[in-house]
Scaffold this motif. Structure first.
Motif, PDB file in Angstrom:
ATOM      1  N   SER A  31       0.787  -1.239   0.000  1.00  0.00           N
ATOM      2  CA  SER A  31       0.000   0.000   0.000  1.00  0.00           C
ATOM      3  C   SER A  31       0.822   1.294   0.000  1.00  0.00           C
ATOM      4  O   SER A  31       0.575   2.196  -0.806  1.00  0.00           O
ATOM      5  CB  SER A  31      -0.947  -0.001   1.204  1.00  0.00           C
ATOM      6  OG  SER A  31      -1.615   1.222   1.322  1.00  0.00           O
ATOM      7  N   ALA A  32       1.782   1.404   0.895  1.00  0.00           N
ATOM      8  CA  ALA A  32       2.527   2.662   1.015  1.00  0.00           C
ATOM      9  C   ALA A  32       3.226   3.024  -0.295  1.00  0.00           C
ATOM     10  O   ALA A  32       3.204   4.177  -0.737  1.00  0.00           O
ATOM     11  CB  ALA A  32       3.546   2.570   2.150  1.00  0.00           C
ATOM     12  N   THR A  33       3.832   2.014  -0.935  1.00  0.00           N
ATOM     13  CA  THR A  33       4.522   2.269  -2.201  1.00  0.00           C
ATOM     14  C   THR A  33       3.528   2.455  -3.349  1.00  0.00           C
ATOM     15  O   THR A  33       3.751   3.276  -4.234  1.00  0.00           O
ATOM     16  CB  THR A  33       5.503   1.117  -2.518  1.00  0.00           C
ATOM     17  OG1 THR A  33       6.391   0.955  -1.401  1.00  0.00           O
ATOM     18  CG2 THR A  33       6.316   1.394  -3.759  1.00  0.00           C
ATOM     19  N   ASP A  35       0.781   3.942  -3.285  1.00  0.00           N
ATOM     20  CA  ASP A  35       0.204   5.291  -3.227  1.00  0.00           C
ATOM     21  C   ASP A  35       1.238   6.404  -3.312  1.00  0.00           C
ATOM     22  O   ASP A  35       0.884   7.574  -3.425  1.00  0.00           O
ATOM     23  CB  ASP A  35      -0.582   5.471  -1.915  1.00  0.00           C
ATOM     24  CG  ASP A  35      -1.782   4.552  -1.837  1.00  0.00           C
ATOM     25  OD1 ASP A  35      -2.173   3.999  -2.882  1.00  0.00           O
ATOM     26  OD2 ASP A  35      -2.331   4.381  -0.728  1.00  0.00           O
ATOM     27  N   ALA A  36       2.512   6.063  -3.206  1.00  0.00           N
ATOM     28  CA  ALA A  36       3.549   7.098  -3.101  1.00  0.00           C
ATOM     29  C   ALA A  36       3.788   7.792  -4.441  1.00  0.00           C
ATOM     30  O   ALA A  36       3.894   7.142  -5.480  1.00  0.00           O
ATOM     31  CB  ALA A  36       4.854   6.482  -2.598  1.00  0.00           C
ATOM     32  N   LYS A  39       7.328   6.721  -5.894  1.00  0.00           N
ATOM     33  CA  LYS A  39       7.619   5.288  -5.814  1.00  0.00           C
ATOM     34  C   LYS A  39       8.710   4.858  -6.790  1.00  0.00           C
ATOM     35  O   LYS A  39       9.496   3.950  -6.495  1.00  0.00           O
ATOM     36  CB  LYS A  39       6.352   4.456  -6.008  1.00  0.00           C
ATOM     37  CG  LYS A  39       5.716   4.487  -7.369  1.00  0.00           C
ATOM     38  CD  LYS A  39       4.470   3.603  -7.364  1.00  0.00           C
ATOM     39  CE  LYS A  39       3.699   3.737  -8.656  1.00  0.00           C
ATOM     40  NZ  LYS A  39       2.418   3.017  -8.595  1.00  0.00           N
ATOM     41  N   GLY A  89      -1.391   1.084   5.598  1.00  0.00           N
ATOM     42  CA  GLY A  89      -2.115   1.884   4.616  1.00  0.00           C
ATOM     43  C   GLY A  89      -3.384   1.259   4.100  1.00  0.00           C
ATOM     44  O   GLY A  89      -4.260   1.951   3.590  1.00  0.00           O
ATOM     45  N   ASN A 108      -8.552   1.010   1.131  1.00  0.00           N
ATOM     46  CA  ASN A 108      -7.594   2.035   1.550  1.00  0.00           C
ATOM     47  C   ASN A 108      -7.899   2.453   2.990  1.00  0.00           C
ATOM     48  O   ASN A 108      -8.172   3.621   3.282  1.00  0.00           O
ATOM     49  CB  ASN A 108      -7.650   3.246   0.616  1.00  0.00           C
ATOM     50  CG  ASN A 108      -6.851   3.006  -0.650  1.00  0.00           C
ATOM     51  OD1 ASN A 108      -6.009   2.123  -0.701  1.00  0.00           O
ATOM     52  ND2 ASN A 108      -7.125   3.774  -1.673  1.00  0.00           N
ATOM     53  N   ARG A 113      -2.861   5.226   8.020  1.00  0.00           N
ATOM     54  CA  ARG A 113      -3.639   6.133   7.165  1.00  0.00           C
ATOM     55  C   ARG A 113      -4.765   6.807   7.961  1.00  0.00           C
ATOM     56  O   ARG A 113      -4.953   8.025   7.905  1.00  0.00           O
ATOM     57  CB  ARG A 113      -4.234   5.357   5.986  1.00  0.00           C
ATOM     58  CG  ARG A 113      -4.870   6.246   4.923  1.00  0.00           C
ATOM     59  CD  ARG A 113      -5.632   5.419   3.904  1.00  0.00           C
ATOM     60  NE  ARG A 113      -4.800   4.526   3.124  1.00  0.00           N
ATOM     61  CZ  ARG A 113      -4.267   4.839   1.955  1.00  0.00           C
ATOM     62  NH1 ARG A 113      -4.483   6.040   1.428  1.00  0.00           N
ATOM     63  NH2 ARG A 113      -3.539   3.965   1.295  1.00  0.00           N
TER      64      ARG A 113
END
Length: 230
Positions: A31-33, A35-36, A39, A89, A108, A113
């Motif tokens: 998730s974190a990557t 949405d980054a 990335k 996330g 999400n 988050r």
């Protein structure tokens, strides 16, 4: 700084893999990557500094892998289970038995988050109204999927994350005064009791709550809201 920390951790994992003579390392980012905005730079940094090729996977693929990993350690037979995994996330849910999965979904909704959304820089107690706001948000996001889930005859729910595990540990240590090694179930009523007790405390006191992982104290209430809403 967060990217540099991730590189250090990945380097350590690669060293361990080499020490165990692993022939292939498959690394995925979640998730974190996903949405980054940066990335691409992050994945290039991992390749350059940690010598690690990382593939970003979809939420549904994350849910599938979680199902495979968790179900492999259980004896479900033909009984259908709901699998819930709360990450930082996102939250993944799936329905499956020992042989196959029938449903996969990724929300999400993650403990970090939702903490950033509803409890940014919160260091005092968390009011009941604020906690209910988080649960309402989760319910609204999950409403359509819960209708889908209601089509399945689910016989048990299985949680597989540090958040759920820590909540179960807190319930046993705080409410049942038993050895923290013996926790296997998290009862709904127990969850509500420990949430009330933890919410009443400021963050620094919450870090000392019986059974808690102190490093999760800032995000544990958002994680609890997700599992309680589900």
């Amino acid at each position: 700084k967060a990217m540099e920390r991730a590189v250090i951790v990945c380097k350590k994992f690669m060293e361990l893999a080499r020490a165990y003579r692993a022939e292939e390392v498959i690394a995925v980012a979640t998730s974190a990557t996903r949405d980054a905005s940066n990335k691409v730079q992050f994945l290039e940094m991992l390749k350059r500094k940690a010598n690690l090729e990382v593939c970003t996977i979809s939420g549904n693929e994350e849910a599938r892998l979680i199902y495979l990993g968790v179900s492999s350690g259980l004896r479900l037979g033909y009984s259908k289970a709901l699998f819930v995994d709360i990450g930082g996330g996102s939250t993944e849910v799936s329905v499956g038995d020992q042989r196959q999965y029938y449903f996969l979904h990724s929300f999400n909704l993650g403990s970090i988050r939702l903490t950033n959304m509803f409890l940014p820089e919160e260091t005092g107690p968390v009011s009941e109204e604020r906690y209910e706001q988080i649960k309402d948000y989760v319910r609204n996001k999950a409403e359509d999927i819960v209708k889908e889930l209601s089509k399945y005859r689910i016989e048990c729910a299985i949680g597989s994350s540090g958040t759920i595990e820590n909540l179960a540990r807190i319930a046993f240590v705080y409410l049942h005064k038993t050895s923290p090694e013996n926790y296997e179930k998290l009862e709904y009523e127990d969850l509500k009791k420990i949430v009330r007790a933890m919410s009443a405390l400021p963050l620094e006191e919450r870090r000392k709550f019986p059974g808690i992982n102190s490093q999760r104290a800032d995000i544990i209430l958002a994680g609890a809201a997700i599992i309680e809403a589900f």
